[in-house]
Write a protein that holds these residues in place. Structure first.
Motif, mmCIF file in Angstrom:
data_model
loop_
_atom_site.group_PDB
_atom_site.id
_atom_site.type_symbol
_atom_site.label_atom_id
_atom_site.label_comp_id
_atom_site.label_asym_id
_atom_site.label_seq_id
_atom_site.Cartn_x
_atom_site.Cartn_y
_atom_site.Cartn_z
ATOM 1 N N PHE A 70 -24.895 -18.372 50.294
ATOM 2 C CA PHE A 70 -24.339 -17.940 51.585
ATOM 3 C C PHE A 70 -23.625 -16.617 51.345
ATOM 4 N N TRP A 71 -23.102 -16.018 52.431
ATOM 5 C CA TRP A 71 -22.396 -14.750 52.338
ATOM 6 C C TRP A 71 -20.939 -14.937 52.761
ATOM 7 N N LEU A 72 -20.024 -14.506 51.900
ATOM 8 C CA LEU A 72 -18.616 -14.408 52.275
ATOM 9 C C LEU A 72 -18.407 -13.072 52.987
ATOM 10 N N SER A 73 -17.729 -13.100 54.116
ATOM 11 C CA SER A 73 -17.469 -11.874 54.877
ATOM 12 C C SER A 73 -15.993 -11.832 55.249
ATOM 13 N N GLY A 74 -15.241 -11.007 54.549
ATOM 14 C CA GLY A 74 -13.815 -10.889 54.818
ATOM 15 C C GLY A 74 -13.487 -9.684 55.674
ATOM 16 N N SER A 75 -12.238 -9.596 56.083
ATOM 17 C CA SER A 75 -11.751 -8.444 56.842
ATOM 18 C C SER A 75 -10.251 -8.318 56.590
ATOM 19 N N TYR A 76 -9.668 -7.239 57.108
ATOM 20 C CA TYR A 76 -8.239 -7.013 56.912
ATOM 21 C C TYR A 76 -7.711 -6.169 58.053
ATOM 22 N N SER A 77 -6.387 -6.150 58.200
ATOM 23 C CA SER A 77 -5.771 -5.341 59.244
ATOM 24 C C SER A 77 -6.002 -3.872 58.974
ATOM 25 N N ASP A 78 -6.022 -3.079 60.036
ATOM 26 C CA ASP A 78 -6.306 -1.650 59.922
ATOM 27 C C ASP A 78 -5.148 -0.959 59.208
ATOM 28 N N ASN A 79 -5.334 -0.660 57.945
ATOM 29 C CA ASN A 79 -4.265 -0.082 57.133
ATOM 30 C C ASN A 79 -4.884 0.917 56.163
ATOM 31 N N ALA A 80 -4.518 2.187 56.289
ATOM 32 C CA ALA A 80 -5.150 3.239 55.485
ATOM 33 C C ALA A 80 -4.783 3.168 54.013
ATOM 34 N N LEU A 81 -3.818 2.330 53.646
ATOM 35 C CA LEU A 81 -3.365 2.295 52.265
ATOM 36 C C LEU A 81 -4.031 1.193 51.449
ATOM 37 N N ILE A 82 -5.094 0.570 51.973
ATOM 38 C CA ILE A 82 -5.773 -0.499 51.237
ATOM 39 C C ILE A 82 -6.382 0.059 49.949
ATOM 40 N N ASP A 83 -6.192 -0.648 48.846
ATOM 41 C CA ASP A 83 -6.646 -0.177 47.543
ATOM 42 C C ASP A 83 -7.775 -1.039 46.963
ATOM 43 N N ASN A 84 -7.721 -2.369 47.170
ATOM 44 C CA ASN A 84 -8.709 -3.213 46.513
ATOM 45 C C ASN A 84 -8.829 -4.559 47.228
ATOM 46 N N PHE A 85 -9.972 -5.220 46.978
ATOM 47 C CA PHE A 85 -10.219 -6.580 47.469
ATOM 48 C C PHE A 85 -10.655 -7.424 46.280
ATOM 49 N N VAL A 86 -10.247 -8.686 46.274
ATOM 50 C CA VAL A 86 -10.650 -9.584 45.200
ATOM 51 C C VAL A 86 -10.973 -10.955 45.781
ATOM 52 N N TRP A 87 -12.206 -11.425 45.550
ATOM 53 C CA TRP A 87 -12.591 -12.800 45.859
ATOM 54 C C TRP A 87 -12.536 -13.627 44.576
ATOM 55 N N LYS A 88 -12.076 -14.864 44.691
ATOM 56 C CA LYS A 88 -12.172 -15.772 43.553
ATOM 57 C C LYS A 88 -12.254 -17.210 44.057
ATOM 58 N N LYS A 89 -12.901 -18.045 43.267
ATOM 59 C CA LYS A 89 -12.981 -19.460 43.598
ATOM 60 C C LYS A 89 -11.698 -20.139 43.134
ATOM 61 N N ILE A 90 -11.100 -20.924 44.032
ATOM 62 C CA ILE A 90 -9.857 -21.597 43.662
ATOM 63 C C ILE A 90 -10.025 -23.112 43.569
ATOM 64 N N SER A 91 -11.151 -23.644 44.081
ATOM 65 C CA SER A 91 -11.427 -25.073 43.903
ATOM 66 C C SER A 91 -12.903 -25.325 44.177
ATOM 67 N N GLY A 92 -13.389 -26.465 43.708
ATOM 68 C CA GLY A 92 -14.770 -26.845 43.950
ATOM 69 C C GLY A 92 -15.576 -26.961 42.676
ATOM 70 N N PRO A 93 -16.875 -27.278 42.805
ATOM 71 C CA PRO A 93 -17.747 -27.417 41.632
ATOM 72 C C PRO A 93 -17.757 -26.162 40.780
ATOM 73 N N SER A 94 -18.087 -26.347 39.520
ATOM 74 C CA SER A 94 -18.072 -25.229 38.567
ATOM 75 C C SER A 94 -19.290 -24.329 38.687
ATOM 76 N N THR A 95 -20.358 -24.839 39.310
ATOM 77 C CA THR A 95 -21.598 -24.061 39.401
ATOM 78 C C THR A 95 -21.568 -23.132 40.609
ATOM 79 N N TYR A 96 -21.623 -21.824 40.371
ATOM 80 C CA TYR A 96 -21.709 -20.826 41.439
ATOM 81 C C TYR A 96 -21.831 -19.451 40.791
ATOM 82 N N VAL A 97 -22.326 -18.485 41.552
ATOM 83 C CA VAL A 97 -22.364 -17.085 41.118
ATOM 84 C C VAL A 97 -21.786 -16.243 42.253
#
Length: 228
Positions: free
Chosen positions: A66-93
């Motif tokens: 599937f596709w993760l699709s994030g967003s954020y408030s309109d802020n010109a100072l955004i520097d980085n985004f980070v996705w990570k798995k915090i729970s669930g099965p160990s198998t994923y890419v």
């Protein structure tokens, strides 16, 4: 003699008027150089961003991505985004953990949680979590039919069903079908509006289900079928 003096007086007066008129003219001058005002180099205030990881998602096997699709408030100072798995099965890419939109594949049955962190240049952060349920429809599926549902059409038209997990086991995946008035065919709705007839749905693991019609205003009272 008097005529000569009068003529001279008139001539003298005319000269004075001409000289006076010429002296009152303001010469039009343009500066030879132009200095632009200084640029405003003041940076906007460093405010905390607001992250959104999107709604809950279900993946029906044998599809395993599937596709993760994030967003954020309109802020010109955004520097980085980070996705990570915090729970669930160990198998994923997780293919692009530093992109707002990223594909997640190689999933197995279970419930995953993926957290999005938005970081601005001042070091301020915001986090939000998307939950993903992965499962399969039973070989002997059951179904629930909600009859004569009504649309609410403030913008796109939507049918809301509350407490969907009071009708089926919590954590089950399911398919959504709609039967329009004066039609004999059930049409399947799907996530991300990738289905025919412009029907899609969204849901949350808290039990809310929304069926959307992405066309013009509708006033029929369709039946909704849930298959699990």
């Amino acid at each position: 003699m008097k005529r000569i003096n009068l003529y001279g007086l008139l001539l003298f007066s005319t000269i004075l008027i001409i000289n006076s008129s010429c002296s009152e003219e303001t010469p039009s001058t343009v500066p030879s150089t132009y200095t632009a005002p200084p640029k405003d180099t003041t940076e906007p205030p460093n405010s905390t961003p607001t992250a959104s990881a999107g709604g809950d998602i279900q993946v029906i096997l044998p599809i395993d991505f599937f596709w993760l699709s994030g967003s954020y408030s309109d802020n010109a100072l955004i520097d980085n985004f980070v996705w990570k798995k915090i729970s669930g099965p160990s198998t994923y890419v997780l293919e692009s953990p530093n992109s707002l939109r990223t594909k997640v594949s190689k999933l197995e049955k279970g419930i995953y949680e993926f957290e999005l962190t938005v970081i601005n240049k001042g070091g301020l952060t915001s986090k939000d979590t998307a939950r993903v349920i992965v499962g399969e429809i039973s070989l002997n599926p059951k179904e629930i039919i909600f009859k004569d549902m009504t649309w609410s059409c403030p913008w796109d038209c939507v049918i809301e069903i509350k407490n969907i997990y009071s009708h089926l086991p919590s954590g089950n995946v399911f398919r959504v079908y709609i039967l329009r008035d004066n039609s004999a065919d059930w049409n399947e709705a799907g996530l991300d509006s990738q289905w025919s007839d412009n029907f899609s749905y969204a849901y949350s693991l808290n039990g809310y289900l929304w069926i959307y019609y992405l066309g013009t205003h509708v006033e029929d009272t369709p039946n909704i079928k849930i298959v699990y």
